[in-house]
Write an enzyme that holds these catalytic residues in place. Sequence first.
Site, short mmCIF file in Angstrom:
data_model
loop_
_atom_site.label_atom_id
_atom_site.label_comp_id
_atom_site.label_asym_id
_atom_site.label_seq_id
_atom_site.Cartn_x
_atom_site.Cartn_y
_atom_site.Cartn_z
N ASP A 259 0.86 -1.18 0.00
CA ASP A 259 0.00 0.00 0.00
C ASP A 259 0.91 1.25 0.00
O ASP A 259 1.79 1.36 0.87
CB ASP A 259 -0.86 -0.05 1.27
CG ASP A 259 -1.82 1.12 1.39
OD1 ASP A 259 -1.70 2.08 0.60
OD2 ASP A 259 -2.67 1.08 2.30
N GLU B 116 29.44 6.99 6.25
CA GLU B 116 29.35 5.54 6.49
C GLU B 116 29.58 4.80 5.19
O GLU B 116 29.37 3.60 5.12
CB GLU B 116 27.96 5.17 7.01
CG GLU B 116 27.59 5.77 8.33
CD GLU B 116 26.22 5.31 8.79
OE1 GLU B 116 25.96 4.10 8.82
OE2 GLU B 116 25.39 6.18 9.09
N CYS C 121 25.67 7.31 11.90
CA CYS C 121 25.10 8.62 11.53
C CYS C 121 25.48 9.75 12.48
O CYS C 121 25.30 10.91 12.16
CB CYS C 121 23.58 8.54 11.44
SG CYS C 121 23.00 7.20 10.41
N THR D 251 14.05 3.21 2.80
CA THR D 251 14.55 4.39 3.53
C THR D 251 15.86 4.90 2.94
O THR D 251 16.57 5.67 3.58
CB THR D 251 14.75 4.08 5.03
OG1 THR D 251 15.82 3.12 5.15
CG2 THR D 251 13.52 3.49 5.67
N SER E 72 16.70 -1.85 15.87
CA SER E 72 17.40 -0.57 15.71
C SER E 72 16.52 0.59 16.19
O SER E 72 17.01 1.57 16.74
CB SER E 72 17.83 -0.36 14.25
OG SER E 72 16.74 -0.05 13.43
N HIS F 130 17.83 13.14 14.42
CA HIS F 130 18.31 12.26 13.34
C HIS F 130 17.06 11.59 12.74
O HIS F 130 16.22 11.07 13.47
CB HIS F 130 19.26 11.20 13.89
CG HIS F 130 19.53 10.10 12.90
ND1 HIS F 130 20.11 10.36 11.68
CD2 HIS F 130 19.27 8.77 12.92
CE1 HIS F 130 20.20 9.22 11.00
NE2 HIS F 130 19.70 8.24 11.73
N LYS G 35 7.91 8.67 16.67
CA LYS G 35 8.00 7.87 17.91
C LYS G 35 8.89 8.56 18.95
O LYS G 35 8.56 8.62 20.12
CB LYS G 35 8.58 6.48 17.59
CG LYS G 35 7.66 5.61 16.76
CD LYS G 35 8.32 4.26 16.49
CE LYS G 35 7.70 3.53 15.32
NZ LYS G 35 6.32 3.15 15.48
N ASN H 65 16.94 8.85 3.82
CA ASN H 65 17.97 8.92 4.86
C ASN H 65 19.34 9.23 4.24
O ASN H 65 19.78 8.53 3.34
CB ASN H 65 18.04 7.56 5.58
CG ASN H 65 18.91 7.59 6.83
OD1 ASN H 65 19.49 8.61 7.16
ND2 ASN H 65 18.99 6.46 7.51
N SER I 68 23.90 4.36 14.86
CA SER I 68 23.76 2.96 15.27
C SER I 68 25.08 2.46 15.82
O SER I 68 26.15 2.97 15.51
CB SER I 68 23.37 2.11 14.07
OG SER I 68 22.11 2.50 13.61
N1 CAA Z 1 -0.86 2.80 5.96
C1 CAA Z 1 -0.30 3.50 6.98
N2 CAA Z 1 0.74 3.01 7.72
C2 CAA Z 1 1.24 1.80 7.40
C3 CAA Z 1 0.69 1.02 6.36
C4 CAA Z 1 -0.41 1.56 5.62
N3 CAA Z 1 -0.97 0.91 4.64
N4 CAA Z 1 1.38 -0.13 6.29
C5 CAA Z 1 2.32 -0.09 7.27
N5 CAA Z 1 2.23 1.08 7.93
C6 CAA Z 1 3.07 1.55 9.02
C7 CAA Z 1 3.38 0.48 10.04
O1 CAA Z 1 2.36 0.36 11.01
C8 CAA Z 1 4.66 1.02 10.64
O2 CAA Z 1 4.39 2.08 11.53
P1 CAA Z 1 4.51 1.85 13.13
O3 CAA Z 1 5.93 1.41 13.37
O4 CAA Z 1 4.21 3.19 13.69
O5 CAA Z 1 3.52 0.78 13.46
C9 CAA Z 1 5.37 1.67 9.43
O6 CAA Z 1 4.33 1.89 8.47
C10 CAA Z 1 6.42 0.81 8.78
O7 CAA Z 1 5.85 -0.44 8.48
P2 CAA Z 1 6.61 -1.79 8.86
O8 CAA Z 1 7.08 -1.72 10.28
O9 CAA Z 1 5.78 -2.92 8.45
O10 CAA Z 1 7.85 -1.65 7.88
P3 CAA Z 1 9.03 -2.65 7.60
O11 CAA Z 1 9.07 -3.74 8.60
O12 CAA Z 1 8.95 -3.03 6.17
O13 CAA Z 1 10.31 -1.74 7.77
C11 CAA Z 1 11.93 -0.68 9.16
C12 CAA Z 1 10.47 -0.73 8.74
C13 CAA Z 1 12.25 -1.89 10.04
C14 CAA Z 1 12.20 0.59 9.92
C15 CAA Z 1 12.83 -0.74 7.88
O14 CAA Z 1 12.54 0.33 7.03
C16 CAA Z 1 14.31 -0.75 8.19
O15 CAA Z 1 14.91 -1.77 8.50
N6 CAA Z 1 14.97 0.45 8.05
C17 CAA Z 1 16.41 0.57 8.25
C18 CAA Z 1 16.76 0.68 9.71
C19 CAA Z 1 16.33 1.99 10.30
O16 CAA Z 1 16.14 2.99 9.61
N7 CAA Z 1 16.19 2.02 11.64
C20 CAA Z 1 15.85 3.25 12.34
C21 CAA Z 1 16.59 3.36 13.66
S1 CAA Z 1 18.34 3.12 13.41
C22 CAA Z 1 18.92 4.63 12.82
O17 CAA Z 1 18.26 5.63 12.96
C23 CAA Z 1 20.26 4.65 12.13
C24 CAA Z 1 20.05 4.78 10.66
O18 CAA Z 1 19.98 5.88 10.13
C25 CAA Z 1 19.94 3.57 9.87
#
Ligand code: CAA
Length: 447
Positions: A33, A85, A122, A165, A213, A246, A255, A330, A366
């Site tokens: 979606d 990085e 980062c 991202t 993470s 960040h 969050k 990002n 991280s």
């Molecule tokens: N409509 C509205 N919202 C929706 C939706 C829809 N149809 N479908 C999903 N969502 C929401 C979900 O509910 C979720 O929100 P919440 O967490 O508030 O519940 C959000 O969209 C993302 O959905 P998922 O959790 O299902 O997404 P995912 O599992 O595919 O991936 C992630 C999310 C794990 C963050 C992934 O993008 C990832 O691994 N990213 C890289 C790691 C990262 O960025 N981590 C952040 C902290 S670490 C950091 O900050 C260092 C850095 O720069 C990397």
Amino acid sequence: MSQTPVGIDGIELWSGKLRLDLPNTFAPVKDEDPEKYTKGLGVEHSSLPDVYEDIVTMGANAAKQLLDRKGLTPDDIGRIDVATESAFDNSKPVSTYIAGCLEEVYEDDFHHANKGERKFACVSGTQSIDDAYNWIRAGRNRGRAALVIATDTALYERGDPGEATQGAGAIAMLIDSDPDIVALSTEQGFGSADETDFLKPNQQFPSVDGKRSMQVYLARMREALEDYESIADDTHSDDFAYIPFHTPFPGMVRKAALLGFRHISRGTDVESALASEIGSQPRESEYVSREAYEEAIRGYMDELKETDTYREWYETAIDPTVNIARMVGNWYTGSVHIARLSTLMSAVDADRDLAGEKLLVASYGSGAQAEIHAETVQPGWREAIAPINVDTQLEARYDLSFDEYERVHDVHNHEKDTEIEAFTTPESEFVFTGWGRMSERRYEYVE
Ligand code: CAA
């Protein structure tokens, strides 16, 4: 006698020249979606590098724009620190490549500038600013400014959840005394622990435990805030005009901001005013178990985020900080600095008088470490921010089809040998031209 302020005197940004549209191009292929990206993660587009772009070209292009706008040449710069990085060499720092590029177009050189490369995921962009700040405060700068460049190609393995991202770009910042934009607080808070949430053990694409993470980000951020308060006194939501975080993706900031607001309003007039609506914040001593306490906290937070007080604060202090991240993804080391820029640009657009107001800047890397400090906006901020051409750059990006995205991702994959035509034509910028006899990367300036 008060000390001369030290902080950020100039900023320029260089975005990767391609873009991937997440709701319209990425979502259909992934059978997701579109709102997962636009509403859940909060991202519309990722900036990506064209075939002749990399961390050096983007960093050098941002730095050249900055030097030109400030009317500076290499002689005015006493240090160049690059935060990244995405480095491709374990010995020769990216700053030497960037200095080499810049020396092609200026008459003088950087032979007496101290150059380095900073690594801590980062947060290293902020650490590089720290190094520059300390160097100036120590009086070792001989009247010269420091150039800090945060540059990354934040690419993930295709199919990794982090793929949504991604981003690529550089932000160059001039650190000096009597800065035009913001002065940094001496006070800093740190939250730092040995974590394995996101890492690149001698590999190009990260190993990521995505959900963990996010927990680590929040835990380290909270520690950093408590540490900051231990030295700078308790924080209050009225103290800060904006709080740039960040921003790996705007949903992460959503969050962190909610947790942050609960923390900074605890025991204040804000908590008291909200009590008639949603009760007081749960205190651990009132609960028989940790689980019961945590459940009560979750309930309180669910109600808190729906209050007008919280929504208004979020809209004013947080939402403007993610405007650019929404459009670029990002940029790792540059991400929190983009958040600051986004904030200041939005204040220019809103004709807000910010001079003298404070920002609370929350960086994260991280592995993992959060850092929090305050910044005071300086009288010259508006004139310094208004000319930055972010919108023009972002609008000029080439919009990739999914197939084109896969090909350009392959071009930048160090394991693959893929050659394709560039999607854009370089003009007045540094470009990557290939490898030299010692496997060094080579660059030239294209008029
Ligand atoms: N409509 C509205 N919202 C929706 C939706 C829809 N149809 N479908 C999903 N969502 C929401 C979900 O509910 C979720 O929100 P919440 O967490 O508030 O519940 C959000 O969209 C993302 O959905 P998922 O959790 O299902 O997404 P995912 O599992 O595919 O991936 C992630 C999310 C794990 C963050 C992934 O993008 C990832 O691994 N990213 C890289 C790691 C990262 O960025 N981590 C952040 C902290 S670490 C950091 O900050 C260092 C850095 O720069 C990397």
